[in-house]
Design a protein around this motif. Sequence first.
Motif, mmCIF file in Angstrom:
data_model
loop_
_atom_site.group_PDB
_atom_site.id
_atom_site.type_symbol
_atom_site.label_atom_id
_atom_site.label_comp_id
_atom_site.label_asym_id
_atom_site.label_seq_id
_atom_site.Cartn_x
_atom_site.Cartn_y
_atom_site.Cartn_z
ATOM 1 N N ILE A 80 0.840 -1.201 0.000
ATOM 2 C CA ILE A 80 0.000 0.000 0.000
ATOM 3 C C ILE A 80 0.871 1.245 0.000
ATOM 4 O O ILE A 80 0.619 2.210 -0.741
ATOM 5 C CB ILE A 80 -0.937 -0.008 1.228
ATOM 6 C CG1 ILE A 80 -1.894 -1.197 1.159
ATOM 7 C CG2 ILE A 80 -1.709 1.302 1.330
ATOM 8 C CD1 ILE A 80 -2.872 -1.148 0.016
ATOM 9 N N ARG A 81 1.912 1.244 0.829
ATOM 10 C CA ARG A 81 2.798 2.413 0.913
ATOM 11 C C ARG A 81 3.474 2.702 -0.417
ATOM 12 O O ARG A 81 3.623 3.861 -0.809
ATOM 13 C CB ARG A 81 3.868 2.194 1.995
ATOM 14 C CG ARG A 81 3.339 2.231 3.408
ATOM 15 C CD ARG A 81 4.476 2.468 4.403
ATOM 16 N NE ARG A 81 5.506 1.442 4.324
ATOM 17 C CZ ARG A 81 5.487 0.319 5.045
ATOM 18 N NH1 ARG A 81 4.495 0.073 5.883
ATOM 19 N NH2 ARG A 81 6.461 -0.559 4.928
ATOM 20 N N SER A 82 3.904 1.652 -1.122
ATOM 21 C CA SER A 82 4.656 1.861 -2.361
ATOM 22 C C SER A 82 3.749 2.145 -3.555
ATOM 23 O O SER A 82 4.088 2.975 -4.410
ATOM 24 C CB SER A 82 5.534 0.642 -2.642
ATOM 25 O OG SER A 82 4.730 -0.524 -2.789
ATOM 26 N N ARG A 83 2.594 1.487 -3.630
ATOM 27 C CA ARG A 83 1.721 1.640 -4.796
ATOM 28 C C ARG A 83 0.759 2.819 -4.667
ATOM 29 O O ARG A 83 0.383 3.432 -5.665
ATOM 30 C CB ARG A 83 0.914 0.356 -5.013
ATOM 31 C CG ARG A 83 1.765 -0.856 -5.345
ATOM 32 C CD ARG A 83 0.902 -2.102 -5.471
ATOM 33 N NE ARG A 83 1.702 -3.310 -5.596
ATOM 34 C CZ ARG A 83 1.199 -4.533 -5.590
ATOM 35 N NH1 ARG A 83 -0.111 -4.708 -5.472
ATOM 36 N NH2 ARG A 83 1.995 -5.589 -5.709
ATOM 37 N N TYR A 84 0.351 3.107 -3.437
ATOM 38 C CA TYR A 84 -0.639 4.174 -3.231
ATOM 39 C C TYR A 84 -0.136 5.142 -2.161
ATOM 40 O O TYR A 84 -0.703 5.237 -1.069
ATOM 41 C CB TYR A 84 -1.987 3.573 -2.813
ATOM 42 C CG TYR A 84 -2.472 2.482 -3.733
ATOM 43 C CD1 TYR A 84 -3.042 2.787 -4.963
ATOM 44 C CD2 TYR A 84 -2.335 1.127 -3.385
ATOM 45 C CE1 TYR A 84 -3.485 1.784 -5.818
ATOM 46 C CE2 TYR A 84 -2.778 0.126 -4.231
ATOM 47 C CZ TYR A 84 -3.347 0.455 -5.444
ATOM 48 O OH TYR A 84 -3.777 -0.537 -6.286
ATOM 49 N N PRO A 85 0.940 5.882 -2.465
ATOM 50 C CA PRO A 85 1.529 6.760 -1.445
ATOM 51 C C PRO A 85 0.585 7.864 -0.985
ATOM 52 O O PRO A 85 0.610 8.252 0.190
ATOM 53 C CB PRO A 85 2.767 7.329 -2.141
ATOM 54 C CG PRO A 85 2.492 7.174 -3.606
ATOM 55 C CD PRO A 85 1.676 5.935 -3.741
ATOM 56 N N LEU A 86 -0.245 8.394 -1.897
ATOM 57 C CA LEU A 86 -1.178 9.450 -1.502
ATOM 58 C C LEU A 86 -2.201 8.925 -0.505
ATOM 59 O O LEU A 86 -2.492 9.571 0.511
ATOM 60 C CB LEU A 86 -1.884 10.025 -2.731
ATOM 61 C CG LEU A 86 -2.881 11.167 -2.450
ATOM 62 C CD1 LEU A 86 -2.175 12.337 -1.801
ATOM 63 C CD2 LEU A 86 -3.579 11.588 -3.745
ATOM 64 N N ILE A 90 -2.688 10.315 3.355
ATOM 65 C CA ILE A 90 -3.966 10.864 3.811
ATOM 66 C C ILE A 90 -4.571 9.999 4.908
ATOM 67 O O ILE A 90 -5.019 10.498 5.949
ATOM 68 C CB ILE A 90 -4.947 10.992 2.622
ATOM 69 C CG1 ILE A 90 -4.451 12.047 1.634
ATOM 70 C CG2 ILE A 90 -6.352 11.364 3.129
ATOM 71 C CD1 ILE A 90 -5.266 12.141 0.374
ATOM 72 N N SER A 91 -4.567 8.678 4.691
ATOM 73 C CA SER A 91 -5.117 7.787 5.715
ATOM 74 C C SER A 91 -4.290 7.844 6.993
ATOM 75 O O SER A 91 -4.827 7.715 8.102
ATOM 76 C CB SER A 91 -5.194 6.350 5.191
ATOM 77 O OG SER A 91 -3.897 5.840 4.905
ATOM 78 N N GLY A 92 -2.983 8.069 6.852
ATOM 79 C CA GLY A 92 -2.138 8.199 8.030
ATOM 80 C C GLY A 92 -2.484 9.425 8.850
ATOM 81 O O GLY A 92 -2.494 9.375 10.095
ATOM 82 N N ARG A 93 -2.803 10.524 8.180
ATOM 83 C CA ARG A 93 -3.208 11.737 8.905
ATOM 84 C C ARG A 93 -4.553 11.532 9.609
ATOM 85 O O ARG A 93 -4.735 11.947 10.752
ATOM 86 C CB ARG A 93 -3.271 12.914 7.949
ATOM 87 C CG ARG A 93 -1.898 13.427 7.514
ATOM 88 C CD ARG A 93 -2.002 14.483 6.416
ATOM 89 N NE ARG A 93 -0.717 15.110 6.137
ATOM 90 C CZ ARG A 93 0.245 14.604 5.391
ATOM 91 N NH1 ARG A 93 0.059 13.413 4.833
ATOM 92 N NH2 ARG A 93 1.381 15.254 5.186
ATOM 93 N N ILE A 94 -5.481 10.883 8.907
ATOM 94 C CA ILE A 94 -6.781 10.594 9.533
ATOM 95 C C ILE A 94 -6.595 9.661 10.719
ATOM 96 O O ILE A 94 -7.215 9.837 11.776
ATOM 97 C CB ILE A 94 -7.740 9.972 8.497
ATOM 98 C CG1 ILE A 94 -8.020 10.971 7.371
ATOM 99 C CG2 ILE A 94 -9.054 9.545 9.166
ATOM 100 C CD1 ILE A 94 -8.803 10.382 6.211
#
Length: 211
Positions: A80-86, A90-94
């Motif tokens: 997830i981190r490598s393929r969908y960094p955005l 965003i999910s990390g901030r939430i």
Amino acid sequence: MTHQKTATLLRIAAFFLTAVGIAMVIRRTLAIAGLIPSFNPSGAAPFDGGFAQHPVLTFMHILPGMLFMLLGPWQFMPGIRSRYPLFHRISGRIYIICGYIVGASALCMPFIMLPIGGVNEAAASILFSIFFLICISKAWWHIMQKNIAAHREWMIRAFAIGLAVSTVRPVIGLFFAFSGLPPQVFFGTAFWIGFTLHAVVAEVWINETKP
């Protein structure tokens, strides 16, 4: 056991405990709404009584908590981190915002509601709420400093503590099944067992996977 197998088992456990946590939130929401009866063992006071008396604080705790548990496992998946960094950012901030709400509300609860396990449960809740908020803050600080390794360690600690409430429930079930004690006696002990177990597992995994 290799790190890869251990990581797979931990992911399975995380998803399982997340499912338990979501089920807990749904059950408590339905109980507060009066759609299902509250759990009431041996004629004691209903477990959801205190939460029903303070619904705003309760929902401030359990709804962000459910989102925290849902987003948590995805934060630790390399694909997830490598393929969908955005999405990861965003999910990390939430995830962190929800963590602050969960931690702050958990810290307030023992002072507003009467814990079932009394002072013992309140002490566990307060101590681990403070530790949880420290973990979230350290994770946020380190990612702002671009220190990815330290950020990862504090995120693991935060998620482990946040997910511990799902482990507390099976521990409570074991006490009900085998101890013969009233819940007022063992609830606090169950909290200490669940949260301490998660804290230990988090530290072991962090040390086993350090570069």
